[in-house]
Write an enzyme that holds these catalytic residues in place. Structure first.
Site, PDB file in Angstrom:
ATOM      1  N   GLN A   1       0.830  -1.212   0.000  1.00  0.00           N
ATOM      2  CA  GLN A   1       0.000   0.000   0.000  1.00  0.00           C
ATOM      3  C   GLN A   1       0.865   1.264   0.000  1.00  0.00           C
ATOM      4  O   GLN A   1       0.628   2.189  -0.764  1.00  0.00           O
ATOM      5  CB  GLN A   1      -0.948   0.005   1.212  1.00  0.00           C
ATOM      6  CG  GLN A   1      -1.980   1.119   1.150  1.00  0.00           C
ATOM      7  CD  GLN A   1      -2.712   1.349   2.465  1.00  0.00           C
ATOM      8  OE1 GLN A   1      -2.371   0.780   3.498  1.00  0.00           O
ATOM      9  NE2 GLN A   1      -3.716   2.196   2.434  1.00  0.00           N
TER      10      GLN A   1
ATOM     11  N   TYR B   1       2.073  -7.707  16.188  1.00  0.00           N
ATOM     12  CA  TYR B   1       2.588  -6.631  15.326  1.00  0.00           C
ATOM     13  C   TYR B   1       3.156  -5.483  16.181  1.00  0.00           C
ATOM     14  O   TYR B   1       4.266  -5.009  15.936  1.00  0.00           O
ATOM     15  CB  TYR B   1       1.420  -6.151  14.473  1.00  0.00           C
ATOM     16  CG  TYR B   1       1.666  -4.967  13.578  1.00  0.00           C
ATOM     17  CD1 TYR B   1       2.497  -5.061  12.471  1.00  0.00           C
ATOM     18  CD2 TYR B   1       0.994  -3.754  13.804  1.00  0.00           C
ATOM     19  CE1 TYR B   1       2.671  -3.971  11.615  1.00  0.00           C
ATOM     20  CE2 TYR B   1       1.156  -2.677  12.953  1.00  0.00           C
ATOM     21  CZ  TYR B   1       2.001  -2.782  11.865  1.00  0.00           C
ATOM     22  OH  TYR B   1       2.155  -1.712  11.019  1.00  0.00           O
TER      23      TYR B   1
ATOM     24  N   ARG C   1       7.066 -10.288  -4.459  1.00  0.00           N
ATOM     25  CA  ARG C   1       6.083 -10.575  -5.519  1.00  0.00           C
ATOM     26  C   ARG C   1       6.066  -9.370  -6.451  1.00  0.00           C
ATOM     27  O   ARG C   1       6.556  -8.292  -6.090  1.00  0.00           O
ATOM     28  CB  ARG C   1       4.691 -10.770  -4.916  1.00  0.00           C
ATOM     29  CG  ARG C   1       4.243  -9.512  -4.180  1.00  0.00           C
ATOM     30  CD  ARG C   1       2.840  -9.600  -3.617  1.00  0.00           C
ATOM     31  NE  ARG C   1       2.539  -8.430  -2.806  1.00  0.00           N
ATOM     32  CZ  ARG C   1       1.698  -7.464  -3.158  1.00  0.00           C
ATOM     33  NH1 ARG C   1       1.067  -7.505  -4.301  1.00  0.00           N
ATOM     34  NH2 ARG C   1       1.478  -6.438  -2.358  1.00  0.00           N
TER      35      ARG C   1
ATOM     36  N   ASP D   1      13.836 -10.917  -1.350  1.00  0.00           N
ATOM     37  CA  ASP D   1      13.303 -11.248  -0.026  1.00  0.00           C
ATOM     38  C   ASP D   1      14.069 -10.426   1.023  1.00  0.00           C
ATOM     39  O   ASP D   1      15.278 -10.600   1.181  1.00  0.00           O
ATOM     40  CB  ASP D   1      13.488 -12.757   0.222  1.00  0.00           C
ATOM     41  CG  ASP D   1      12.970 -13.200   1.573  1.00  0.00           C
ATOM     42  OD1 ASP D   1      12.636 -12.325   2.413  1.00  0.00           O
ATOM     43  OD2 ASP D   1      12.906 -14.422   1.800  1.00  0.00           O
TER      44      ASP D   1
ATOM     45  N   ASP E   1      10.391  -6.445  -4.108  1.00  0.00           N
ATOM     46  CA  ASP E   1       9.362  -7.082  -3.276  1.00  0.00           C
ATOM     47  C   ASP E   1       9.515  -8.589  -3.491  1.00  0.00           C
ATOM     48  O   ASP E   1      10.249  -9.016  -4.381  1.00  0.00           O
ATOM     49  CB  ASP E   1       7.965  -6.609  -3.735  1.00  0.00           C
ATOM     50  CG  ASP E   1       6.898  -6.759  -2.654  1.00  0.00           C
ATOM     51  OD1 ASP E   1       6.361  -5.753  -2.183  1.00  0.00           O
ATOM     52  OD2 ASP E   1       6.583  -7.921  -2.270  1.00  0.00           O
TER      53      ASP E   1
ATOM     54  N   LYS F   1       6.924  -3.934  16.425  1.00  0.00           N
ATOM     55  CA  LYS F   1       7.233  -2.526  16.127  1.00  0.00           C
ATOM     56  C   LYS F   1       7.932  -1.860  17.311  1.00  0.00           C
ATOM     57  O   LYS F   1       8.867  -1.085  17.131  1.00  0.00           O
ATOM     58  CB  LYS F   1       5.962  -1.753  15.750  1.00  0.00           C
ATOM     59  CG  LYS F   1       5.385  -2.130  14.401  1.00  0.00           C
ATOM     60  CD  LYS F   1       6.310  -1.766  13.249  1.00  0.00           C
ATOM     61  CE  LYS F   1       5.673  -2.013  11.897  1.00  0.00           C
ATOM     62  NZ  LYS F   1       6.616  -1.833  10.780  1.00  0.00           N
TER      63      LYS F   1
HETATM   64  N1  LIG Z   1      -0.730   0.898   5.859  1.00  0.00           N
HETATM   65  C1  LIG Z   1      -0.864   1.364   7.096  1.00  0.00           C
HETATM   66  O1  LIG Z   1      -1.943   1.825   7.477  1.00  0.00           O
HETATM   67  C2  LIG Z   1       0.326   1.331   8.034  1.00  0.00           C
HETATM   68  C3  LIG Z   1       0.194   1.937   9.282  1.00  0.00           C
HETATM   69  C4  LIG Z   1       1.264   1.905  10.157  1.00  0.00           C
HETATM   70  C5  LIG Z   1       2.477   1.340   9.762  1.00  0.00           C
HETATM   71  N2  LIG Z   1       2.591   0.755   8.533  1.00  0.00           N
HETATM   72  C6  LIG Z   1       3.874   0.140   8.176  1.00  0.00           C
HETATM   73  O2  LIG Z   1       4.332   0.594   6.913  1.00  0.00           O
HETATM   74  C7  LIG Z   1       5.026  -0.461   6.231  1.00  0.00           C
HETATM   75  C8  LIG Z   1       4.387  -0.724   4.872  1.00  0.00           C
HETATM   76  O3  LIG Z   1       3.030  -1.050   5.088  1.00  0.00           O
HETATM   77  P1  LIG Z   1       1.993  -1.326   3.904  1.00  0.00           P
HETATM   78  O4  LIG Z   1       0.677  -0.916   4.381  1.00  0.00           O
HETATM   79  O5  LIG Z   1       2.513  -0.798   2.630  1.00  0.00           O
HETATM   80  O6  LIG Z   1       2.037  -2.930   3.897  1.00  0.00           O
HETATM   81  P2  LIG Z   1       1.546  -3.933   2.755  1.00  0.00           P
HETATM   82  O7  LIG Z   1       1.168  -5.206   3.416  1.00  0.00           O
HETATM   83  O8  LIG Z   1       0.566  -3.252   1.871  1.00  0.00           O
HETATM   84  O9  LIG Z   1       2.894  -4.142   1.929  1.00  0.00           O
HETATM   85  C9  LIG Z   1       3.972  -4.880   2.410  1.00  0.00           C
HETATM   86  C10 LIG Z   1       4.730  -5.414   1.213  1.00  0.00           C
HETATM   87  O10 LIG Z   1       5.823  -6.197   1.706  1.00  0.00           O
HETATM   88  C11 LIG Z   1       5.966  -7.305   0.845  1.00  0.00           C
HETATM   89  N3  LIG Z   1       6.696  -8.366   1.537  1.00  0.00           N
HETATM   90  C12 LIG Z   1       6.236  -9.286   2.408  1.00  0.00           C
HETATM   91  N4  LIG Z   1       7.229 -10.107   2.788  1.00  0.00           N
HETATM   92  C13 LIG Z   1       8.344  -9.694   2.159  1.00  0.00           C
HETATM   93  C14 LIG Z   1       9.688 -10.127   2.137  1.00  0.00           C
HETATM   94  N5  LIG Z   1      10.097 -11.176   2.866  1.00  0.00           N
HETATM   95  N6  LIG Z   1      10.573  -9.460   1.360  1.00  0.00           N
HETATM   96  C15 LIG Z   1      10.179  -8.404   0.606  1.00  0.00           C
HETATM   97  N7  LIG Z   1       8.909  -7.932   0.570  1.00  0.00           N
HETATM   98  C16 LIG Z   1       8.015  -8.579   1.341  1.00  0.00           C
HETATM   99  C17 LIG Z   1       4.553  -7.705   0.466  1.00  0.00           C
HETATM  100  O11 LIG Z   1       4.552  -8.479  -0.720  1.00  0.00           O
HETATM  101  C18 LIG Z   1       3.910  -6.339   0.316  1.00  0.00           C
HETATM  102  O12 LIG Z   1       3.955  -5.878  -1.018  1.00  0.00           O
HETATM  103  C19 LIG Z   1       4.990  -1.656   7.180  1.00  0.00           C
HETATM  104  O13 LIG Z   1       6.160  -1.658   7.978  1.00  0.00           O
HETATM  105  C20 LIG Z   1       3.798  -1.361   8.057  1.00  0.00           C
HETATM  106  O14 LIG Z   1       3.929  -1.984   9.292  1.00  0.00           O
HETATM  107  C21 LIG Z   1       1.534   0.736   7.670  1.00  0.00           C
END
Ligand SMILES: NC(=O)c1ccc[n+]([C@@H]2O[C@H](COP(=O)([O-])OP(=O)(O)OC[C@H]3O[C@@H](n4cnc5c(N)ncnc54)[C@H](O)[C@@H]3O)[C@@H](O)[C@H]2O)c1
Length: 316
Positions: free
Chosen positions: A13, A143, A37, A53, A35, A147
């Site tokens: 996202q 989670y 994927r 990865d 990523d 964090k």
């Molecule tokens: N979206 C939110 O509302 C939010 C809020 C607070 C914190 N965060 C933090 O921001 C960061 C990004 O969040 P997001 O919402 O984009 O998450 P998301 O789940 O949308 O995206 C995470 C991405 O990481 C990839 N991924 C998973 N395992 C992997 C690996 N081993 N190697 C490489 N890539 C891998 C997934 O394929 C995915 O595309 C995270 O650390 C999350 O904790 C997000």
């Protein structure tokens, strides 16, 4: 020669939008998306991409050497709702990916790291309104525990080894370009999609569950502001509180009804209610304002207008 930027977890996202913005700013070939994927078509066509990865240290090291990477944005993680289902996988991914980039910086293979934390570092004993930067944390989710531990390790690597790591405790993020990835605040994105497709939405949280939220443009702008700040102005090396807006499902539904009068909502709370109940209502981000000039721009009304307008445009 200009050094490059690597984004880990670029298809998620936040990573997707971060990739677009960084490419616009620094040039497409300077920003390497990666990523485990592939991402959506427009991301894949926007510049270099590596299947990578984030838990594989050797693979990271190779890509970093090949592209002469100086800055890493670590966006790969398992989010709150999914992590409750797979605790050990979440711990392994969230911690080992962070250790990898911290150790690469310690070994002087990269210069600067962005790693996001979350409001999930707070727990049921945290003051819920205007939650201060420094307060009782005691997270109660897998989670949140990962964090909070991550924050302590960031601070430790900065203090002990001078690692330039920068972090924000993102609130729930609202965006229209990519769907959210298994968090507790995902309802605040799904609701706009459903409002347009069927004019009705069943919410997995109670109507009065107030949570800190932010529109994606604000979150990306904050990230870039923090990363571009002079190191001396960054006085917190665990993670900064950051606030945009705070609202409950009933309030977002009301704001949608002002644009789509026939919209209806009902509530069927599931396991995510307990997670949401352990998080703050609102966040005090005065340190981010004071140290690096943060100011949010999107309130709920503006977010609703942006979401509905852009989702409609994308469908046409
Ligand atoms: N979206 C939110 O509302 C939010 C809020 C607070 C914190 N965060 C933090 O921001 C960061 C990004 O969040 P997001 O919402 O984009 O998450 P998301 O789940 O949308 O995206 C995470 C991405 O990481 C990839 N991924 C998973 N395992 C992997 C690996 N081993 N190697 C490489 N890539 C891998 C997934 O394929 C995915 O595309 C995270 O650390 C999350 O904790 C997000």
């Amino acid at each position: 020669m200009q050094k490059s930027i690597l984004i880990l977890g670029a298809c998620g996202q936040i990573g997707t939008e971060l990739t677009y913005v960084l490419r616009k700013k620094h040039g497409a070939t300077t920003v390497i998306a990666s990523d485990i994927r592939e991402g959506n078509e427009s991301l894949m066509n926007s510049g270099p991409f590596e299947l990578l990865d984030a838990t594989d240290y050797n693979a990271l090291e190779e890509v970093i050497a090949y592209y002469e990477i100086s800055e890493v944005y670590l966006m790969a993680a398992m989010l709150s709702a999914t992590a409750e289902k797979f605790p050990m996988r979440a711990w392994n991914l969230n911690m080992n990916s962070l250790f990898n980039v911290l150790n690469l910086a310690k070994e002087k293979k990269i210069d600067k790291i962005f790693w996001p934390s979350s409001i999930a570092v707070f727990g049921p004993n945290t003051p819920v309104d205007d939650t201060p930067q420094n307060t009782i944390m005691e997270p109660s989710t897998v989670y949140g525990i990962s964090k909070q531990s991550g924050e302590r390790w960031c601070n430790y690597y900065h203090q002990k080894f001078g690692v330039d790591v920068r972090s924000i405790r993102y609130p729930g993020l609202i965006s229209y370009k990519t769907m959210p990835g298994g968090g507790t605040t995902d309802y605040a994105v799904e609701i706009y999609h459903k409002a347009l497709s069927s004019q009705t939405y069943t919410c997995f949280l109670k109507k009065d569950t107030k949570l800190p939220m932010m529109f994606m443009d604000d979150a990306i702008r904050a990230t870039l502001m923090l990363m571009e700040s002079h190191p001396n102005s960054i006085k917190i090396r665990s993670s900064y509180n950051l606030a945009g807006m705070s609202f409950c499902p009933e309030e977002i539904a009301e704001s949608i009804k002002r644009e789509i009068p026939g919209f209806t909502i009902d509530y069927k709370p599931d396991f995510r209610q307990e997670i949401a109940d352990s998080w703050p209502n609102s966040i005090d981000d005065s340190m981010a304002r004071m140290h690096w000039g943060w100011q949010s721009e999107f309130d709920l009304e503006r977010t609703t207008r942006e979401m509905l307008y852009n989702l409609k445009e994308n469908k046409q």
